[in-house]
Each structure stands twice: as C-alpha cells, then as structure tokens.
Design a protein around this motif. Structure first.
Motif, PDB file in Angstrom:
ATOM      1  N   ALA A 116      -9.506 -12.186   4.018  1.00  0.00           N
ATOM      2  CA  ALA A 116      -9.755 -12.609   2.635  1.00  0.00           C
ATOM      3  C   ALA A 116     -10.598 -11.599   1.877  1.00  0.00           C
ATOM      4  O   ALA A 116     -10.407 -11.412   0.665  1.00  0.00           O
ATOM      5  N   ASP A 117     -11.520 -10.914   2.566  1.00  0.00           N
ATOM      6  CA  ASP A 117     -12.497 -10.070   1.878  1.00  0.00           C
ATOM      7  C   ASP A 117     -12.218  -8.575   1.965  1.00  0.00           C
ATOM      8  O   ASP A 117     -12.811  -7.803   1.213  1.00  0.00           O
ATOM      9  N   LEU A 121      -6.116  -2.556   4.109  1.00  0.00           N
ATOM     10  CA  LEU A 121      -6.221  -3.202   5.416  1.00  0.00           C
ATOM     11  C   LEU A 121      -5.510  -4.549   5.431  1.00  0.00           C
ATOM     12  O   LEU A 121      -5.030  -4.980   6.493  1.00  0.00           O
ATOM     13  N   LYS A 122      -5.447  -5.217   4.303  1.00  0.00           N
ATOM     14  CA  LYS A 122      -4.615  -6.421   4.246  1.00  0.00           C
ATOM     15  C   LYS A 122      -3.167  -6.072   4.592  1.00  0.00           C
ATOM     16  O   LYS A 122      -2.492  -6.796   5.335  1.00  0.00           O
ATOM     17  N   TYR A 148       0.819  -1.201   0.000  1.00  0.00           N
ATOM     18  CA  TYR A 148       0.000   0.000   0.000  1.00  0.00           C
ATOM     19  C   TYR A 148       0.862   1.264   0.000  1.00  0.00           C
ATOM     20  O   TYR A 148       1.935   1.314   0.593  1.00  0.00           O
ATOM     21  N   GLY A 149       0.378   2.281  -0.697  1.00  0.00           N
ATOM     22  CA  GLY A 149       1.008   3.592  -0.728  1.00  0.00           C
ATOM     23  C   GLY A 149      -0.008   4.618  -1.159  1.00  0.00           C
ATOM     24  O   GLY A 149      -1.213   4.344  -1.203  1.00  0.00           O
ATOM     25  N   GLY A 150       0.475   5.808  -1.506  1.00  0.00           N
ATOM     26  CA  GLY A 150      -0.474   6.816  -1.944  1.00  0.00           C
ATOM     27  C   GLY A 150       0.194   8.119  -2.297  1.00  0.00           C
ATOM     28  O   GLY A 150       1.404   8.313  -2.125  1.00  0.00           O
ATOM     29  N   THR A 169       1.250  -6.443   8.660  1.00  0.00           N
ATOM     30  CA  THR A 169       2.198  -5.797   9.567  1.00  0.00           C
ATOM     31  C   THR A 169       1.902  -6.143  11.020  1.00  0.00           C
ATOM     32  O   THR A 169       2.804  -6.485  11.795  1.00  0.00           O
ATOM     33  N   LEU A 170       0.643  -6.067  11.404  1.00  0.00           N
ATOM     34  CA  LEU A 170       0.270  -6.331  12.795  1.00  0.00           C
ATOM     35  C   LEU A 170       0.556  -7.772  13.202  1.00  0.00           C
ATOM     36  O   LEU A 170       1.050  -8.035  14.312  1.00  0.00           O
TER      37      LEU A 170
END
Length: 648
Positions: A533-534, A539-540, A156-158, A545-546
């Motif tokens: 999965a969904d 958030l994946k 993820y980035g932005g 990371t968590l």
C-alpha cells in the motif's frame, strides 16, 4: 601508523576510508568526468577535469547524493535532488566549472526518477514515476519553454536511450504487466516535438515463457540506427544488435579465443566508433571483460563518428587487436568488475575488487586511474565457493572464515548475510560489512538463492507466487551444509540482511524458528500488505508480477509470504533498523511488525534513522553496524560465546 590511527578498529577503517566510483565521462568532452566519493564522510558527486587534474565537489547535502549525469558536451552536471533519501524529487543542474544550481527542467513536479536522456543537441527526456500517473516521459527540445508529455502508462517503464543525433528514443516498458521482463519501443522525435513509433520488441505478450529485453544503448555514430539490446532468448542475458530502421537483428556468437561459448550472463556496450563492443561476462559470482570486434564494422559514417568520439581526447584512438567476431579477453584480475567504460584512446577503465582486496579504478594500460585520498582500507579474507544441492537445483554460496582459520577449524559463530534485490547476487567483491563480522570472529556465508541473477533466467524467475519461501528453502539447504561441514555452530547462527535480505531475515525467523539464534534485519519488508500500500509504484509493479496480482486479488499469497503472518512463531531476539523516509520498505509496515512483537512480549530492539533506504553518511553506517554487532554479541554471550575478535 600513529597511536590515534591504530586505535581505530580495522572494520571502522574500512568504512571511513575514502572511496570513489567509476568515473563517467562526457561523450564529446572526454576530459570532463563525474564520480561519487565519500571523501568528506558523506557520499557526494564530484567533477574531475582530467586535463588539469582539478577535482571539485558538486553537491553538498546532509544525507548525500549519488544520482548524477554529465551533458554530452561536458558543460553541465545534472543531479537528482530528493528529500533526505525519499527518492522523490527533481533534476537540478550546475555548470561543470561550478556555479549556482538551477532547476534543470522547470515545470515538472517532483516524482520518482524513471530515467534521464541528454541529447547532444540539447534535447532532454525525463522519466517520472508517481502513484497517481504511473510512468510518464517528458520531452524538452532546444528552445522550448516547457516540456511536453510524450508517453504515459500505468505500468512501470523508463527512458532507455537517445540516438546519437537525438532523433530516436528507446523506451523500456512493462505495459504487458510483467515487471520482470521489459519490452522495448523506439519512437522518432519529430521537429514539432511529437513522437511516432518506429519499432517494437515484445517477447512477453502472448508467450508462455516470457523473455526480458533491455536497452543497452544506440551506436555512438551520427545517423546510425543500430540499438544494442540485452535479451533472454537463450535462457540467459546476452547482447544482440537491432537496427530499428530496417528491423534486422544481428545475433552475436560470443566465443572466447578457444571457440568456447561463455557460460553465465553477458552484457555489452559500444566502444567509441561503434566498430567494437566492450563485453562484460558474469559467471559464478565473478566477472571479466572482453573486446569484441564486430564482424561487419561498416557503421554509417564510421570514420567521422570515430573522429567525433575522440574529440578532446589527449591521444588518438587505438584499435583493439582481435579477429572479427571473436572475443579477446582483457587482462583483469580474478574478482568482480563493478563497472567499465571504454575510453576514446582505446583503453578500458574499470572498477575492480575482490573479497580480499578493496576497490580500485584501474585501466587496461596497467595504471590506477583514480585514487581516493587518504590511506587504503585494510583488506579482508578471500571467499570460498560452495555448491549445495537444494530443492530447485545446485545453490552457490560464498563462504569466508575468520582470518587465519582453516577448514579444520570451527565450528564458528556464523552470520548468514542475505543479499537484497531479489534480482541481484552476492559476488567476489569487497564489502566492509562482511569483513567486520570476520574481524569479530564470525564466519560469513552468503547465498545466491533462487531469484538471484547470474545463474540463468530460470533461476531468477523461480520466485513467482511462493515469494520468500522459495529463497528460504535454498538458504536452509546451505545452512544444513554449513552445520554438517563443521563450519557453523548451530547454537550461534545469525540470520541478517538488508532490504530483500532484511525481509528474508524476518520471514526466516518465523518460518524456520528453530534454525536461527538471532535475526538482524535492515530496512525490511515486515508486513507485506501494508508495504504494498505504501511503497513506490515501481515496486508495486514488481510485486504484482511476483505474486500474480494485487493484495486484493491474491490476498492469500501476500499473507503466506508476509513476515507478520509468522511473528507468533519467532523464538529468538530480533534487531530491526529502518529509515523513516524509506519509499521502498516504508516505515509504517515495519512499525506494524514491531507493535506485534511488543504485544507478544518478544525480545527485540529497533533503531530508526532519518534517511531513506539506507544511509549515504559514513558515520551513520558505522553507528548502525556497531549497534548490530553489539546486539549479536550480547545475545550470543548467553549461549556461551560471542565470537572472538576486535572490540565494538
């Protein structure tokens, strides 16, 4: 007050009262502004011509709209068009004065948004996120027929920010795989529409203790290559200035008038002209504002830039008095600043509230900048600060007692309202939900557990691997204090929350089955394997990371942190509400949990509504809270008391 008006309970009046967000203004047309309001009963985007005083609703959709941005010249309103709250859509735009909507960047398929940057010369950078492509950034230069892809990565980035002249682009990214600690890359946009890397800041790769970085914006000056950056090098968030052309980093020794370093987290934004910063300080659930004249205010072409920044302003810019390199506190009341912006005339406008007083858009000139139409909503009661020794250190909680009650009163039926995020925190700010519980005779406790922001990086980063279980330890410590102090009746303790707070509610009912009388979970994670999965790709990335990996790589960690793993141990009635279009806490994993409750014969109620991760429709929010209050009062009546206060 009319009989009809007085018949409306105070808690409903708070929800129905119109409210407005902090107005955002166009960089080169400061009299043109945007804000979000629920004046029609649904949160929508409004355009405000400050020169004429005219207000106009820009969007009108059944489930509301909140994401919007003005082009720098104020000519266009960009807004994000998704499907009934699923957050998956495209950017559209509309003339500021009104007119038909058009697809803003034709050729881009729907996606989750990963940011937007609008350049003063017409350059546009659109960030997209999908499960298939990860993060992609797309550039459209003035005159281009189609956007071109300039960045792609699975993680993820932005979009960070475009420089004032539109030649440099800052990208926030997590290519290193740590979604909690971003890095920054700055690229130059060439005349041909390609990009080349200019500078990098990465404080994660190869480090035992990763530090996060975040783009706060380029200096608003033509040709200025300074980027304001938030960093965690000292174990908390604070700003620095990074000249991406020379590589020079300038630390900012932020000390108050007495020479004391500010505790807590600190953020900043450029003031027009780039000779000063507007600094926001968050500490112990409250915030305040400062002005910070830069020690070296020799920004390139600073005079010209200041003139450009004030173009269209009705009054000339007024410099803030204060010693270079020394903070000057701006006069804001004790409470929470929900956003602030420095205007070209030298004033600062900010959205302020406290737990007792509803929000208002104020100015350092001593005026109310923007009032919502209609009556001001009823206030509520102030919060008390409580510090409790927990297994990971002192835990800060905010406590409210029913109106008129003192420390000698109680114990009360008590609602533990758990915030979402998890990288967020409860603050001394106005919230209609907690105020409703207080009206019904409940005490309210809100816990800034490990994982919350505003208490340093170590506190926020503590969630790794034992996700959910760590937060519940802190909540349990505050629960023990509340009972021992005579605040909370142990037979009438309600655990509730939305999003991550809903997740902790369901997990807490299974992990701490004897601690709670009821559970009320809104849009929760309920089955973590199915949720991963969904859920949307952003958030994946956070979950990897968590937990330190995917459910396939570390299945035991996901299982240990999943409410579904403990559903057999739930001993109290459960209420769950869920949006059927929710991309963050998807409906299938909630249905898995509900199905298991049914199989086990556990008492529960479920409310499903046609929206995403919460609703932007006022009547829907009222309906949901009314159902929650009714559920709690019915079930607490079985133990002899359901709270005193207004009727549902």
């Amino acid at each position: 007050m009319s009989e009809e008006k007085s018949a409306v309970p105070a808690w409903e009046q708070r929800f129905r009262a119109a409210r407005v967000s902090l107005p955002d203004w166009a960089e080169d047309a400061p009299d043109r502004a945007l804000y979000v309001s629920n004046a029609t009963g649904t949160y929508e985007v409004y355009a405000w011509d400050r020169a004429t005083g005219a207000h106009r609703r820009v969007t009108d959709r059944p489930n509301g709209t909140t994401d919007a941005e003005l082009s720098p010249d104020g000519a266009w309103v960009w807004w994000f068009d998704d499907n009934d709250g699923d957050e998956f859509g495209v950017w559209r735009r509309q003339p500021f004065a009104g007119g038909p909507d058009e697809e803003a960047v034709p050729g881009l398929a729907p996606s989750y948004s990963a940011g937007l940057a609008l350049g003063r010369d017409g350059t546009v950078v659109v960030g997209r996120s999908t499960d298939e492509d990860g993060t992609t950034l797309h550039l459209r230069r003035p005159g281009d027929a189609e956007p071109v892809e300039i960045y792609r990565h699975a993680e993820y980035g932005g979009v960070g920010d475009l420089s004032h002249d539109g030649t440099l682009l800052a990208i926030d990214h997590t290519e290193h795989g740590d979604a909690m600690h971003s890095s920054i890359r700055v690229v130059r946009i060439t005349g041909s529409g390609t990009v080349e890397t200019v500078a990098e800041l990465d404080e994660v790769t190869g480090r035992d203790e990763p530090r996060g970085l975040a783009c706060l914006g380029f200096a608003p000056v033509e040709g200025d290559t300074r980027l304001l950056v938030a960093h965690q090098r000292t174990g908390r968030w604070e700003p620095m200035i990074w000249d991406v052309a020379t590589g020079v980093e300038t630390a900012l020794p932020l000390r108050d008038e007495q020479g004391r370093e500010l505790p807590g987290d600190v953020s900043a934004q450029w003031r027009p002209g780039a000779a000063e910063l507007l600094v926001e300080h968050e500490y112990e659930a409250r915030s305040e504002l400062f002005s910070y004249p830069l020690p070296d205010a020799s920004a390139p072409d600073a005079t010209t830039a200041a003139d450009a920044a004030t173009a269209g302003a009705t009054t000339a810019a007024t410099p803030t008095t204060g010693a270079p390199g020394r903070l000057t506190r701006l006069d804001t009341p004790r409470g929470t600043v929900g956003g602030a912006t420095a205007r070209p005339d030298g004033t600062v406008e900010y959205l302020w509230s406290s737990a007792a007083e509803p929000a208002a858009v104020r100015s350092t000139a001593g005026t109310v900048v923007l009032r919502a139409p209609g009556p001001v909503p009823p206030g509520s009661v102030p919060v008390e600060d409580v510090w409790v020794d927990g297994p990971g250190g002192r835990v800060h909680a905010l406590v409210q007692r029913p109106a008129g009650a003192g420390p000698e009163d109680g114990p009360f039926p008590t609602v533990f309202e758990i915030h979402g995020g998890p990288t967020h925190h409860d603050s001394d700010s106005f919230a209609a939900g907690p105020a409703a519980w207080l009206d019904h005779g409940f005490a309210v406790v809100r816990v800034n557990y490990r994982g919350s922001t505003g208490y340093g990086q170590a506190w926020t980063d503590a969630l790794h691997e034992r996700v959910g279980l760590i937060e519940l330890e802190d909540i349990a410590a505050v629960r023990e204090w509340a009972v021992a102090a005579g605040l909370a009746d142990p037979r009438r303790l309600v655990l509730t929350g939305g999003s991550w707070g809903g997740y902790l509610t369901l997990l807490g009912l299974g992990v701490q089955p004897d601690a709670w009388a009821l559970g009320v979970a809104a849009v929760p994670v309920a089955d973590y394997h199915a949720a991963y999965a969904d859920e949307m790709e952003a958030l994946k990335s956070l979950d990897r990371t968590l937990f330190g990996g995917t459910p396939e790589e570390v299945p035991e960690r996901f299982t240990a942190s999943s409410p579904l793993s403990y559903v057999e141990q739930v001993r109290v009635p459960v209420y769950i509400s869920a949006g059927v279009n929710d991309p963050r806490c998807p409906i299938r994993q909630i249905e898995n949990y509900v199905e298991r409750l049914e199989q086990l014969g556990k008492p529960h109620e479920v409310y499903r509504y046609d929206a995403g991760h919460g609703s932007l429709v006022v009547e829907e929010r009222i309906r949901q809270l009314r159902l929650e209050i009714d559920f709690v009062r019915r079930h607490l009546a079985a133990v002899g008391h359901d709270g005193a206060g207004e009727t549902v």
